[in-house]
Design an enzyme around this catalytic site. Structure first.
Site, short mmCIF file in Angstrom:
data_model
loop_
_atom_site.label_atom_id
_atom_site.label_comp_id
_atom_site.label_asym_id
_atom_site.label_seq_id
_atom_site.Cartn_x
_atom_site.Cartn_y
_atom_site.Cartn_z
N LYS A 75 0.87 -1.18 0.00
CA LYS A 75 0.00 0.00 0.00
C LYS A 75 0.91 1.23 0.00
O LYS A 75 1.94 1.25 0.69
CB LYS A 75 -0.89 -0.02 1.25
CG LYS A 75 -1.88 1.13 1.32
CD LYS A 75 -2.82 1.00 2.53
CE LYS A 75 -3.85 2.12 2.59
NZ LYS A 75 -4.76 2.02 3.74
N SER A 150 -9.79 2.24 2.82
CA SER A 150 -8.92 2.99 1.96
C SER A 150 -7.92 2.13 1.20
O SER A 150 -7.32 2.61 0.23
CB SER A 150 -8.15 4.02 2.80
OG SER A 150 -7.31 3.36 3.72
N SER A 174 -10.12 -0.13 6.98
CA SER A 174 -9.52 -0.08 5.64
C SER A 174 -8.81 -1.33 5.15
O SER A 174 -8.43 -1.39 3.98
CB SER A 174 -8.55 1.09 5.56
OG SER A 174 -9.27 2.28 5.40
N1 GLN Z 1 -13.34 4.85 6.27
C1 GLN Z 1 -12.66 5.23 7.46
C2 GLN Z 1 -12.17 6.64 7.35
O1 GLN Z 1 -12.33 7.24 6.32
C3 GLN Z 1 -11.55 4.27 7.77
C4 GLN Z 1 -10.36 4.48 6.94
C5 GLN Z 1 -9.19 3.62 7.38
O2 GLN Z 1 -9.36 2.61 8.04
N2 GLN Z 1 -8.00 4.06 7.02
O3 GLN Z 1 -11.64 7.18 8.28
#
Ligand code: GLN
Length: 483
Positions: A75, A150, A174
């Site tokens: 990532k 994400s 995410s």
């Molecule tokens: N969707 C959540 C956010 O936007 C989690 C994102 C994540 O786990 N990095 O904060």
């Protein structure tokens, strides 16, 4: 070759059926062929082939590990020395880290071959991969749909066989959410199990890196290489890393599974609920006992998270000011102009929204009303998990309320987007580990089952996931066109 798991590929590499160079080239060709998925931000062809050559030598010399010669992808939130690390943002479009994240170092030492860096929501803020400066990623199961976020590039790349496995990070879902929407296996470890050193911070008290793979066995292999104490991360926990593969086949006879009634009420799509019921019946057949439980504070998770995470991000992202790090605007007239235009032009809309929310919640007049209150709620949520996990061995539930939604469908409505995190966020607030495993399909799109365990019970989660994968084949399904 590209449909094989790490465990099978490791055998093929050892028996000389194929070399790591051949394997790596095959994946690089696939990445090129399926570029429209937009899963990769950077492809590191040359260094991948070099690493593959080195892996072949190591395999020949007999001192290889299971990951030696296996093509993986990172990532783009993990710093990679000499290779661009963007975090999905214009702010870091030209950033080349001078060092490797601990996770990257560990996977490199194991001999894994890095194919490149994967697309993601900007600074890991998002649930659909649509906030990336590099554009949305397409879901291989339905290319008009999002892959989840994400770690959307990771989910899509592993599902489409553009990497054998990938790293992800999970602040509020995410890893698990894109794993669910892309039909792969994802594991968010206990907070502190995997080093955060060199992993660009979003909300430091919630962020945790973990594996995204096609099977639980592969997740065990990858976590083995990623986990462990790191003196460079003050929140990394110094407790021994068990052998994650040794207990994979343990019996599930007598396993107590708790189903929180709050997870199965209003808001959960009925077809998704049907798939999950079937999965839970399968666990009953494997010898588990199912018990309904209640976790009354789960409903407070979204409001608490969307105060705490933005508060932490507003502090973490202050370092991107065009001086110390990041994009710098053209010809600033003075220092204020330099800061405001660099940050104004470098960050995307969602990131700015989070910084504003977080700064507001932390400001003198509102600190007690929002931030302190949210921290108290966080404590209540942790207590819910503690109580539930003293009654049952693991908790199961949905990962997402629906299957993958359409690109563009929710991006204009932040609240609706935040609600898609409803089943994943509480786990990060408590810090416990959780997995998403493929449990079936509805409307041709994958559904994930979430398995949540006690602190440092990753081995048990992997065992529970693996046994299910021995009697089902959801995790073996391949999206059309990616065979
Ligand atoms: N969707 C959540 C956010 O936007 C989690 C994102 C994540 O786990 N990095 O904060």
């Amino acid at each position: 070759m590209h449909n094989k798991t790490i465990a099978d590929l490791a055998k093929g590499l050892r028996s000389g059926e194929f070399s790591s160079v051949e394997l790596t080239q095959a994946f690089l060709d696939r990445i090129k062929r399926h570029q429209y998925l937009n899963a990769y931000i950077t492809v590191t062809d040359e260094s991948a082939l070099q690493a593959a050559k080195a892996a072949d030598l190591r395999l020949a010399s007999g001192d290889a590990e299971l990951l030696t010669g296996i093509p993986i992808a990172q990532k783009d939130i993990f710093c990679t020395q000499g290779v661009k690390t963007t975090c999905g943002s214009k702010m870091l479009d030209n950033f080349i880290a001078p060092y490797n994240a601990t996770v990257v170092d560990k996977l490199n030492h194991a001999g894994a071959v890095m194919l490149g860096k994967l697309n993601m929501d900007e600074f890991a803020m998002g649930s659909s991969n649509e906030t990336s400066f590099y554009g949305p990623v397409r879901n291989p199961w339905n290319t008009d749909s999002v892959p989840g976020g994400s770690s959307g590039g990771s989910g899509a790349a592993v599902a489409a066989r553009l990497a054998v496995c990938a790293t992800g990070t999970d602040t509020g879902g995410s890893i698990r959410q894109p794993a669910a929407l892309c039909g792969i296996t994802g594991l968010k470890p206990t907070y502190g199990r995997v080093s955060r050193y060199g992993m660009i911070a979003y909300a430091s008290s919630l962020d945790q890196g973990g594996p995204m793979t096609r099977s639980a066995e592969d997740a065990a292999i990858m976590l083995q290489a990623m986990a462990g104490f790191d003196e460079k991360d003050s929140t990394s926990v110094d407790c021994p890393v068990p052998d994650y593969r040794s207990g994979l086949n343990n019996s599930l006879e007598g396993l107590k599974i708790g189903l929180p009634k709050e997870f199965f009420g209003e808001g959960l799509n009925s077809d998704v609920a049907g798939v999950l019921e079937a999965a839970i019946s399968e666990y009953r057949r494997l010898g588990a006992e199912i018990k309904e439980i209640s976790m009354p504070n789960l409903k407070l998770a979204i409001p608490a998270y969307y105060v705490i995470a933005p508060a932490e991000c507003s502090a973490n992202l202050s370092r991107f000011d065009g001086v110390r790090f990041g994009y710098r605007c053209d010809s600033p007239v003075d220092l204020t102009d330099l800061y405001t235009r660099s940050r104004g032009e470098g960050f995307g809309k969602e990131v700015k929204r989070r910084i504003l929310m977080g700064t507001y919640a932390l400001s003198a007049g509102y600190y007690d009303a929002y931030y302190i209150k949210a921290q108290k709620v966080r404590r209540l949520i942790s207590e819910d998990f503690k109580n539930a996990l003293s009654e049952v061995d693991v908790i199961m539930g949905p990962v997402t309320p629906t299957t993958a939604f359409g690109i563009g469908e929710k991006i204009g409505n932040p609240i609706e987007m935040y609600l898609s995190d409803i089943y994943t966020i509480a786990i990060n607030l408590a810090g416990v580990p959780a997995m998403s495993i493929p449990a079936g399909f509805t409307g041709g799109k994958p559904v994930g089952l979430q398995i949540i365990g006690n602190y440092f019970a990753e081995d048990r989660l992997l065992n529970i996931a693996h046994r299910y994968q021995q009697v089902t084949d959801w995790h073996l399904q391949i999206p059309n066109g990616f065979e």
